[in-house]
Design a protein around this motif. Structure first.
Motif, PDB file in Angstrom:
ATOM      1  N   GLU A 128       1.117  -1.047  -0.079  1.00 53.18           N
ATOM      2  CA  GLU A 128      -0.048  -0.473   0.175  1.00 53.18           C
ATOM      3  C   GLU A 128       0.790   1.013   0.094  1.00 53.18           C
ATOM      4  N   VAL A 129       0.964   2.104  -1.295  1.00 53.47           N
ATOM      5  CA  VAL A 129       1.480   3.079  -0.911  1.00 53.47           C
ATOM      6  C   VAL A 129       0.871   4.519  -1.240  1.00 53.47           C
ATOM      7  N   GLN A 130       1.222   5.439  -1.390  1.00 51.31           N
ATOM      8  CA  GLN A 130       1.214   6.640  -1.219  1.00 51.31           C
ATOM      9  C   GLN A 130       1.959   7.223  -1.858  1.00 51.31           C
ATOM     10  N   PRO A 131       1.187   8.421  -2.884  1.00 44.94           N
ATOM     11  CA  PRO A 131       1.931   9.723  -4.682  1.00 44.94           C
ATOM     12  C   PRO A 131       3.352  10.330  -3.763  1.00 44.94           C
ATOM     13  N   ILE A 132       3.812  10.539  -4.689  1.00 50.76           N
ATOM     14  CA  ILE A 132       4.874  12.030  -4.277  1.00 50.76           C
ATOM     15  C   ILE A 132       5.421  12.083  -6.086  1.00 50.76           C
ATOM     16  N   LEU A 133       4.884  13.174  -6.279  1.00 52.25           N
ATOM     17  CA  LEU A 133       4.716  14.049  -7.187  1.00 52.25           C
ATOM     18  C   LEU A 133       6.197  14.371  -7.516  1.00 52.25           C
ATOM     19  N   ASN A 134       6.333  14.122  -8.540  1.00 52.90           N
ATOM     20  CA  ASN A 134       7.854  14.573  -9.314  1.00 52.90           C
ATOM     21  C   ASN A 134       7.559  16.185  -9.882  1.00 52.90           C
ATOM     22  N   GLN A 154      -3.142   0.020  -3.906  1.00 52.84           N
ATOM     23  CA  GLN A 154      -2.656  -1.233  -3.587  1.00 52.84           C
ATOM     24  C   GLN A 154      -1.857  -1.575  -5.301  1.00 52.84           C
ATOM     25  N   VAL A 155      -0.005  -2.067  -4.984  1.00 51.21           N
ATOM     26  CA  VAL A 155       0.539  -2.209  -6.112  1.00 51.21           C
ATOM     27  C   VAL A 155       1.479  -3.169  -5.790  1.00 51.21           C
ATOM     28  N   PRO A 156       1.959  -3.711  -6.742  1.00 45.95           N
ATOM     29  CA  PRO A 156       3.170  -5.398  -7.166  1.00 45.95           C
ATOM     30  C   PRO A 156       3.744  -4.798  -6.131  1.00 45.95           C
ATOM     31  N   PHE A 157       4.019  -5.612  -5.341  1.00 46.67           N
ATOM     32  CA  PHE A 157       5.137  -5.927  -4.315  1.00 46.67           C
ATOM     33  C   PHE A 157       7.110  -6.020  -5.392  1.00 46.67           C
ATOM     34  N   GLY A 158       6.721  -6.236  -6.105  1.00 46.91           N
ATOM     35  CA  GLY A 158       7.966  -6.472  -7.562  1.00 46.91           C
ATOM     36  C   GLY A 158       8.071  -5.710  -7.197  1.00 46.91           C
ATOM     37  N   ALA A 159       9.831  -4.587  -7.311  1.00 49.93           N
ATOM     38  CA  ALA A 159      10.342  -3.619  -8.091  1.00 49.93           C
ATOM     39  C   ALA A 159      10.071  -3.426  -9.740  1.00 49.93           C
ATOM     40  N   VAL A 160      10.021  -2.586  -9.809  1.00 48.47           N
ATOM     41  CA  VAL A 160      10.211  -2.216 -11.037  1.00 48.47           C
ATOM     42  C   VAL A 160      11.112  -2.154 -12.086  1.00 48.47           C
ATOM     43  N   ARG A 161      11.959  -2.807 -13.444  1.00 51.42           N
ATOM     44  CA  ARG A 161      13.411  -2.716 -14.019  1.00 51.42           C
ATOM     45  C   ARG A 161      13.026  -1.946 -15.498  1.00 51.42           C
ATOM     46  N   MET A 162      13.515  -0.709 -15.807  1.00 51.44           N
ATOM     47  CA  MET A 162      13.524   0.616 -16.940  1.00 51.44           C
ATOM     48  C   MET A 162      14.721  -0.327 -17.972  1.00 51.44           C
ATOM     49  N   ASN A 163      13.996  -0.158 -18.648  1.00 51.98           N
ATOM     50  CA  ASN A 163      15.038  -0.892 -19.828  1.00 51.98           C
ATOM     51  C   ASN A 163      14.835   0.616 -20.761  1.00 51.98           C
ATOM     52  N   THR A 164      13.526   1.526 -20.564  1.00 52.66           N
ATOM     53  CA  THR A 164      14.465   2.792 -21.448  1.00 52.66           C
ATOM     54  C   THR A 164      14.603   4.115 -20.425  1.00 52.66           C
ATOM     55  N   VAL A 165      14.637   5.319 -20.664  1.00 53.74           N
ATOM     56  CA  VAL A 165      14.427   6.292 -19.657  1.00 53.74           C
ATOM     57  C   VAL A 165      13.324   6.403 -19.451  1.00 53.74           C
ATOM     58  N   PRO A 166      12.272   6.348 -18.626  1.00 52.44           N
ATOM     59  CA  PRO A 166      10.853   6.763 -18.211  1.00 52.44           C
ATOM     60  C   PRO A 166      10.751   8.672 -17.533  1.00 52.44           C
ATOM     61  N   ASN A 167       9.430   8.984 -17.764  1.00 51.63           N
ATOM     62  CA  ASN A 167       9.631  10.020 -17.225  1.00 51.63           C
ATOM     63  C   ASN A 167       8.784   9.952 -16.128  1.00 51.63           C
ATOM     64  N   VAL A 168       8.711  10.187 -14.690  1.00 49.97           N
ATOM     65  CA  VAL A 168       8.150   8.966 -13.613  1.00 49.97           C
ATOM     66  C   VAL A 168       6.815  10.823 -13.517  1.00 49.97           C
ATOM     67  N   LEU A 169       5.806  10.479 -13.376  1.00 50.33           N
ATOM     68  CA  LEU A 169       4.874  11.528 -13.120  1.00 50.33           C
ATOM     69  C   LEU A 169       5.242  11.617 -11.188  1.00 50.33           C
ATOM     70  N   SER A 200       5.170   5.845  -2.296  1.00 48.10           N
ATOM     71  CA  SER A 200       6.067   6.365  -0.827  1.00 48.10           C
ATOM     72  C   SER A 200       5.157   5.375   0.512  1.00 48.10           C
ATOM     73  N   ILE A 201       5.708   4.543   0.625  1.00 51.12           N
ATOM     74  CA  ILE A 201       5.560   3.175   1.708  1.00 51.12           C
ATOM     75  C   ILE A 201       5.928   3.916   2.832  1.00 51.12           C
ATOM     76  N   GLY A 202       5.106   3.720   4.011  1.00 50.75           N
ATOM     77  CA  GLY A 202       4.880   4.656   4.793  1.00 50.75           C
ATOM     78  C   GLY A 202       5.507   5.674   5.439  1.00 50.75           C
ATOM     79  N   ASP A 203       6.885   6.372   5.694  1.00 49.27           N
ATOM     80  CA  ASP A 203       7.164   7.240   5.948  1.00 49.27           C
ATOM     81  C   ASP A 203       8.714   6.762   4.743  1.00 49.27           C
ATOM     82  N   VAL A 204       8.533   6.365   3.953  1.00 53.82           N
ATOM     83  CA  VAL A 204      10.026   5.678   3.781  1.00 53.82           C
ATOM     84  C   VAL A 204       9.200   6.272   1.792  1.00 53.82           C
ATOM     85  N   GLU A 205      10.161   7.624   1.092  1.00 50.91           N
ATOM     86  CA  GLU A 205      10.103   7.770   0.151  1.00 50.91           C
ATOM     87  C   GLU A 205      11.069   6.931  -0.792  1.00 50.91           C
ATOM     88  N   THR A 206      10.069   6.566  -1.951  1.00 51.86           N
ATOM     89  CA  THR A 206      11.193   5.683  -2.859  1.00 51.86           C
ATOM     90  C   THR A 206      11.752   6.138  -4.350  1.00 51.86           C
TER      91      THR A 206
END
Length: 673
Positions: free
Chosen positions: A389-395, A415-430, A434-440
Motif C-alpha cells: 500500500e503506497v501513497q504518491p510523491i509528485l515529481n 495497492q501496487v505490486p510488491f515487486g520492483a520495477v526495472r526500466m529498460n528505457t529512460v522513463p518520465n516519472v510523474l 511512498s511506503i509509509g514514511d519511506v520515500e522511494t
C-alpha cells in the motif's frame, strides 16, 4: 511549608557558624572578632541553603489593550465608475486621522476587491468585489480581540458568497459606510450567460441567458445574438414591475472551426444611465472531431467509472468501455487504456503495436504480471504475489506536461505490486512510491516514448480513491480530472514533441487572470531553467505591439497577460540565444463586471446590520460617535504574572562570593589563616 524550610535553614546555618568558630563543643577562649566571623559564615551558609529551596517570586504587570479598529476600503473599479472615489478617499483620511480614533483605537488598514490585503495604496482598479471576505476574514484573523470593522464600499458585490448572510461574532461590530447614489434608475441587464466552452463542427450548442429589469413601468426591448455583422437570433422581451426577469434558452449552430466570437445584447431604454451591462460577449471554440478513447477491461471495478468520468469531463473526448471478447477495432480510437490486463489482452496488445497506437496500462485486481512482462520491452515487474500500500510523491521535475497547482501529498494509499520495477528505457516519472514514511525512487505513474508512439503506466489499483479525495479537498473533481486530462491529451496525439511548448486557451474573458504557461527543454529534452523567454503580442486591428517576459515558476515558465485590453491578438514566443519560437493567436473578450452597476446598493447591508447601523458618505462624525459609545469597544486592562526563581538571580551568586571573600580577608588580616 516554605516558611518551615526557611526556619530550618536558619537553624542549620547558625549551628554550622557557631560550631566552626568554637561557640559549641569547644573549650577554646573566644576573642572579640569571632562573633563577626561567625555572622559572616552564618550568612554564607544560609544563602547557599536558600538556593537549594528553589524559592520562586511572582510579579504582576498591567497593560491597557485598546480595541481594534479594522478599516476595510473597497478598492474595486466600481467605486471610480460611480465617481465617488475622491469622496471615499476624503472620508478615509478623516477617519484614520481623527484624534479621538487615534487615541482610543489600535488602527489596522486593509483594502479589498476579490481578496483582502494590507492597504498600501488606493487605486480603485480591482476587477471584482468580494464584500463577504471583507466581513469574514477579519473575524477569523483577530478572533480573540474586541474589534470594529468599518467598511467603506458602494455595497455592490460581484464575486463570493452573499454578504447579507455573513455571520458576525460577539466580539465584532460592523460599521458599513455606503458611497454613491442609492436611487434606483430604470435599467436593463444581462446578469448571467451560460455556454459550453467547446462545440463540434456543424453541431448545435446550447446558450442560456439570464436577463433582468429594474424599473416601475412596462417596457419592451429587443434581444439579439450577433456574430460580427450577422444576427444569429433575435426576439422581443417584455418586462414590467411584476415581471422583472426572463431566461432565454436557445441553440446555435457552429459552422466553422476555430474560435467563434458572439455578443448577446438588449436594446437600451431611452432613460437608461448605464448601457455597459446591456450586452455580454462570449465565445465558443469549434473543433472538427472528438478524441475517441477505448477502455479495455474484463473486470468490473470502481476504477473504471472514475477513469471514464475523469476523461469525459472534457467534452472533446468520447470514452467507451469494452471487454476483450467484444473484439473492438482499435483503429477506431485515438488511444487505448488497458485496465488489469491478462492473457486475454494478447490480441489487443498485438493490434495496438501494429497500428502504432498510444496506450495507457493500468494494473488492477486480476493483472497477470508475467503476461505483462512478455508484452513490454520498456520495463518489467518482478513477479510476487504480495502487494504494497503506497501513497504518491509528485515529481515536480516532470516535463511532459505542466503540473503547476497539483498537490497529492495527503492522498489515501493504493495497492501496487510488491515487486520492483526495472526500466529498460529512460522513463518520465510523474509519481514515485511512498511506503509509509519511506520515500522511494520506484515509479508509480510514468510515461515513455517508444519509436513513434507514446505510453503511460499506472501501477496501482484504487484510482477511484484519489478522485474521491480530490472532491473531499476541493468540493469538486477539477484538480484530479485536469491531471488525467493532461495525461490523455499527451497520449491522444502522436505529434512529435517540441522543445518549446506553449499552454494557452484560444480565448479569455477580460476580467479573468490571464496566465500563459510554457515548457522549455534542452537538446536532451530535459527541463531547462536558465531560459529567457519573451512573448510578443500584436493586436490584429490596431497592430499595437506588447512584449511581456516569462517568469520561471517551479518546472515551467509563465507570463501574466491580465489587463492588456480586449481584442484579437497574434503572438510569438521566442527563446533568447536559441533558435526556438512558437506562434499562435488568442482572443480577449470584453467584459467588466464592475461596470454593471449604475448606483450604490445598501439593502444587503441593512439586512446584515440593521437600517440604523448603515452610514453614508460624509457621515464620519456619526460613525466616530457610535464607535465611542459601543460598550464592546472599550479598553481592556490585562494583567500578566511572571515567575522568577531565586536560583536564577545572578546577584545572589555575587553576594555569596562577596561574603566568602570578606570572611577570608578578615581571617587573613587577623592572623587566623
Amino acid at each position: 511549608m516554605t516558611i518551615l524550610w526557611i526556619i530550618l535553614a536558619t537553624i542549620v546555618a547558625a549551628l554550622v557558624a557557631l560550631f566552626h568558630y568554637g561557640y559549641i563543643f569547644s573549650n577554646k577562649k573566644n576573642n572579640k572578632q569571632k562573633p563577626w566571623f561567625a555572622f559572616l559564615r552564618f550568612l554564607t551558609v544560609f544563602t547557599i541553603l536558600i538556593l537549594f529551596l528553589d524559592l520562586k517570586f511572582d510579579k504582576t504587570t498591567y497593560q491597557t489593550i485598546k480595541p481594534l479598529l479594522l478599516v476595510q476600503v473597497d478598492n474595486s473599479s466600481s467605486i471610480a465608475q460611480l465617481k465617488v472615489n475622491e469622496d471615499l478617499k476624503t472620508d478615509y483620511a478623516v477617519l484614520i486621522e481623527h484624534p479621538t480614533i487615534k487615541d482610543n483605537f489600535e488602527i489596522q488598514r486593509f483594502s479589498f476587491s476579490n481578496q483582502v490585503q494590507p492597504l498600501d495604496s488606493i487605486n480603485f482598479n480591482g476587477a471584482e468585489t468580494n464584500i463577504y471576505n471583507a466581513i469574514e476574514q477579519p473575524q477569523k484573523l483577530f478572533k480573540d480581540r474586541n474589534k470594529a470593522v468599518v467598511i467603506l464600499t458602494d455595497g455592490n458585490q460581484t464575486s463570493g458568497n452573499s454578504y447579507r448572510y455573513a455571520t458576525i461574532d460577539s466580539k465584532t461590530a460592523i460599521y458599513p459606510i455606503i458611497y454613491g447614489d442609492t436611487t434606483n434608475y430604470p435599467d436593463l441587464k444581462i446578469t448571467q450567460l451560460n455556454v459550453n466552452r467547446y462545440s463540434y463542427l456543424n453541431n448545435e450548442f446550447p446558450v442560456e441567458i439570464f436577463t433582468s429589469y429594474n424599473g416601475a413601468s412596462t417596457v419592451t426591448t429587443q434581444f439579439k445574438i450577433t456574430s460580427g455583422n450577422t444576427t444569429l437570433h433575435q426576439e422581443q422581451i417584455r418586462f414590467s414591475k411584476e415581471n422583472t426577469s426572463k431566461i432565454v434558452n436557445l441553440n446555435l449552430t457552429s459552422k466553422q472551426v476555430g474560435t467563434q466570437s458572439l455578443r448577446a445584447s438588449l436594446t437600451p431604454l431611452t432613460a437608461e444611465k448605464n448601457i455597459s451591462n446591456n450586452y455580454r460577449n462570449f465565445a465558443v471554440e469549434v473543433i472538427d472531431q472528438q478524441t475517441k478513447i477505448l477502455i479495455l477491461s474484463n473486470v468490473m471495478h470502481p476504477d473504471l467509472a472514475a477513469i471514464k468520468k475523469a476523461i469525459a469531463s472534457n467534452q472533446q473526448r468520447d470514452v467507451s468501455i469494452q471487454k476483450t471478447i467484444d473484439n473492438p477495432d482499435l483503429n477506431d480510437y485515438n488511444m487505448v487504456i488497458f485496465y488489469s490486463p491478462d492473457n486475454a489482452f494478447a490480441k489487443a496488445y498485438s493490434q495496438a503495436k501494429q497500428l502504432n497506437k498510444n496506450t495507457w496500462t493500468i494494473t488492477g485486481p486480476s493483472t497477470d504480471y508475467e503476461f505483462l512482462n512478455s508484452q513490454m520491452t520498456a520495463y518489467s515487474i518482478e513477479l510476487d504475489e504480495e502487494v504494497d500500500e503506497v501513497q504518491p510523491i509528485l515529481n515536480t521535475s516532470y516535463t511532459t506536461f505542466n503540473l503547476e497547482g497539483y498537490s497529492y501529498d495527503d492522498y489515501p494509499p493504493v495497492q501496487v505490486p510488491f515487486g520492483a520495477v526495472r526500466m529498460n528505457t529512460v522513463p518520465n516519472v510523474l509519481m514515485f512510491k511512498s511506503i509509509g514514511d519511506v520515500e522511494t525512487q520506484q515509479p508509480l505513474w510514468f510515461t515513455y516514448e517508444e519509436n513513434d508512439t507514446r505510453h503511460a503506466v499506472f501501477l496501482a489499483e484504487g484510482f477511484w480513491r484519489w478522485r474521491a479525495q480530490s472532491y473531499l479537498e476541493e468540493k469538486d473533481f477539477k484538480n484530479w480530472d485536469e491531471l488525467v486530462g493532461s495525461q490523455i491529451q499527451y497520449l491522444a496525439s502522436n505529434k512529435r514533441r517540441n522543445r518549446l511548448e506553449i499552454d494557452y486557451k484560444t480565448f479569455y474573458y477580460q476580467n479573468q487572470k490571464i496566465i500563459i504557461n510554457a515548457q522549455y527543454l534542452d537538446k536532451n529534452y530535459e527541463f531547462e531553467d536558465n531560459g529567457i523567454l519573451n512573448m510578443t503580442l500584436i493586436h490584429t486591428t490596431t497592430d499595437r505591439q506588447i512584449v511581456r517576459p516569462f517568469i520561471l515558476e517551479g518546472n515551467s515558465y509563465s507570463v501574466d497577460l491580465s489587463g492588456i485590453g480586449a481584442g484579437d491578438y497574434r503572438f510569438t514566443v521566442k527563446v533568447e540565444n536559441d533558435q526556438l519560437s512558437q506562434s499562435g493567436s488568442l482572443s480577449i473578450l470584453e467584459f467588466d463586471v464592475e461596470k454593471q452597476f449604475i448606483s450604490a446598493q445598501d439593502s444587503d447591508m441593512q439586512q446584515l446590520v440593521g437600517v440604523e447601523s448603515v452610514y453614508y458618505q460624509g457621515q464620519m462624525e456619526q460613525v466616530v460617535a457610535q464607535l465611542m459609545q459601543n460598550p464592546l469597544l472599550k479598553p481592556v486592562e490585562r494583567s500578566s504574572t511572571s515567575y522568577a526563581s531565586l536560583i536564577d538571580w545572578k546577584y545572589l551568586l555575587g553576594i555569596i562570593l562577596l561574603l566568602l571573600g570578606l570572611e577570608w580577608f578578615l581571617r587573613k588580616y587577623n592572623g587566623l589563616i
